[in-house]
Design a protein around this motif. Structure first.
Motif, PDB file in Angstrom:
ATOM      1  N   PRO A 101       0.829  -1.214   0.000  1.00 25.79           N
ATOM      2  CA  PRO A 101       0.000   0.000   0.000  1.00 25.79           C
ATOM      3  C   PRO A 101       0.858   1.257   0.000  1.00 25.79           C
ATOM      4  O   PRO A 101       1.954   1.293   0.563  1.00 25.79           O
ATOM      5  CB  PRO A 101      -0.803  -0.122   1.299  1.00 25.79           C
ATOM      6  CG  PRO A 101       0.017  -1.004   2.177  1.00 25.79           C
ATOM      7  CD  PRO A 101       0.713  -1.965   1.260  1.00 25.79           C
ATOM      8  N   SER A 102       0.350   2.295  -0.646  1.00 26.04           N
ATOM      9  CA  SER A 102       1.037   3.584  -0.708  1.00 26.04           C
ATOM     10  C   SER A 102       0.017   4.706  -0.517  1.00 26.04           C
ATOM     11  O   SER A 102      -0.998   4.744  -1.216  1.00 26.04           O
ATOM     12  CB  SER A 102       1.746   3.756  -2.057  1.00 26.04           C
ATOM     13  OG  SER A 102       2.158   5.092  -2.263  1.00 26.04           O
ATOM     14  N   SER A 146       0.503   7.734  -1.271  1.00 24.67           N
ATOM     15  CA  SER A 146       0.614   8.692  -2.372  1.00 24.67           C
ATOM     16  C   SER A 146       0.222   8.111  -3.718  1.00 24.67           C
ATOM     17  O   SER A 146      -0.117   8.855  -4.636  1.00 24.67           O
ATOM     18  CB  SER A 146       2.050   9.228  -2.455  1.00 24.67           C
ATOM     19  OG  SER A 146       2.979   8.157  -2.622  1.00 24.67           O
ATOM     20  N   HIS A 147       0.282   6.782  -3.869  1.00 25.24           N
ATOM     21  CA  HIS A 147       0.034   6.181  -5.186  1.00 25.24           C
ATOM     22  C   HIS A 147      -0.910   4.976  -5.142  1.00 25.24           C
ATOM     23  O   HIS A 147      -1.013   4.250  -6.123  1.00 25.24           O
ATOM     24  CB  HIS A 147       1.360   5.746  -5.814  1.00 25.24           C
ATOM     25  CG  HIS A 147       2.290   6.882  -6.122  1.00 25.24           C
ATOM     26  ND1 HIS A 147       3.116   7.434  -5.174  1.00 25.24           N
ATOM     27  CD2 HIS A 147       2.503   7.584  -7.269  1.00 25.24           C
ATOM     28  CE1 HIS A 147       3.829   8.418  -5.716  1.00 25.24           C
ATOM     29  NE2 HIS A 147       3.463   8.534  -6.973  1.00 25.24           N
ATOM     30  N   GLY A 148      -1.578   4.762  -4.042  1.00 25.81           N
ATOM     31  CA  GLY A 148      -2.518   3.651  -3.953  1.00 25.81           C
ATOM     32  C   GLY A 148      -1.811   2.337  -3.688  1.00 25.81           C
ATOM     33  O   GLY A 148      -1.744   1.863  -2.566  1.00 25.81           O
ATOM     34  N   VAL A 149      -1.291   1.740  -4.748  1.00 22.48           N
ATOM     35  CA  VAL A 149      -0.543   0.481  -4.650  1.00 22.48           C
ATOM     36  C   VAL A 149       0.710   0.603  -5.506  1.00 22.48           C
ATOM     37  O   VAL A 149       0.659   1.104  -6.635  1.00 22.48           O
ATOM     38  CB  VAL A 149      -1.380  -0.729  -5.137  1.00 22.48           C
ATOM     39  CG1 VAL A 149      -0.555  -2.012  -5.063  1.00 22.48           C
ATOM     40  CG2 VAL A 149      -2.639  -0.884  -4.299  1.00 22.48           C
TER      41      VAL A 149
END
Length: 269
Positions: free
Chosen positions: A91-92, A94-97
């Protein structure tokens, strides 16, 4: 050089039992030298072998005989290696995945896949490098990131690969990658209820490799093929192609272990 690879793209969490249980945590199989999750070759072999139960002649030819059905054990024509991680999703904020890997895992795959050229440096990414990347419990400053335009070289170059979701990739140092993979494993709490719907005994956690992970395993023909190597290879490839979706590992009743399976470009051993 090994040149026969099969890719596994996880469609659901995958659990393969580990050799030890620590406290109330039921772990998964891990490499002894890296502690990274993997799928043992025996697990893959057993699953593929089970699909040949209706054709005993093919089963014995590819996988060998069983002591209960033959006077002596005979080795089959096919060997199968362990399945390794190539890219794993985390998970991120800032970028979702984001899918992560590391030089160790990329070099391992490159050797088997005959990929020539330099392995990407640590913190190489196809994400914009002008702003930081927020990972699970980690922040990478934009000054650390390195632009990586040839990232698709380290993905399967096959038609089937178009069905996978990997779009945002990041190469981390080996140690940091191993830590984030450990933190990103699925963990499910299991409890046992008695007849009165109250908890009986304690509880436990079970680990699993997350869905959307890309893995692969090498395979080839053994010396026991005795002049039938080409036919054995054809038979095994047809067997794999006929099973584009398979279920590997434990927890089948929970829908665990479904993977999309496809062949890389085949070659000679």
């Amino acid at each position: 050089m090994i040149s026969n690879l099969t890719y596994l793209y996880l469609l659901s969490p995958l659990h393969t039992g580990g050799t030890t249980q620590e406290g109330n945590l039921l772990g998964i199989a891990r490499e002894s030298h890296t502690d990274l999750p993997y799928i043992p070759s025996s697990t893959i072999r057993g699953r593929i072998r089970a699909s040949t139960e209706v054709d005993k002649a093919l089963q014995y030819r590819l996988f060998g005989t069983e002591l209960s059905s033959a006077a002596q054990l005979e080795q089959g024509a096919i060997w199968i290696g362990d399945a390794s991680i190539l890219w794993l999703p985390i998970p991120s904020l800032s970028h979702g995945v984001i899918w992560i890997s590391c030089p160790l895992l990329l070099q391992r795959w490159a050797r088997l896949n005959r990929i020539e050229g330099a392995i990407p440096a640590e913190y190489s990414t196809n994400l914009p490098t002008q702003r930081p990347v927020y990972l699970k419990d980690a922040i990478l400053k934009s000054s650390e990131l390195k632009s990586w335009t040839s990232w698709e070289t380290f993905l399967p170059q096959t038609v089937q690969a178009q069905t996978i979701s990997i779009q945002r990739v990041l190469v981390l140092p080996d140690q940091h990658c191993a830590t984030l993979i450990q933190m990103s494993l699925w963990r499910q709490v299991k409890i046992k209820l008695d007849a009165h719907k109250t908890v009986e005994g304690g509880f436990r956690y079970e680990e699993a490799i997350p869905p959307d992970t890309l893995m692969y395993f090498p395979w080839g023909v053994t010396s026991q093929a005795n002049g039938t190597a080409q036919q054995a290879r054809v038979d095994f490839e047809e067997l794999l192609v006929s099973q584009s979706i398979v279920q590997i590992g434990g927890q089948e009743s929970l829908g665990r272990g479904f993977v999309q399976q496809w062949l890389a470009n085949s070659g000679s051993n």
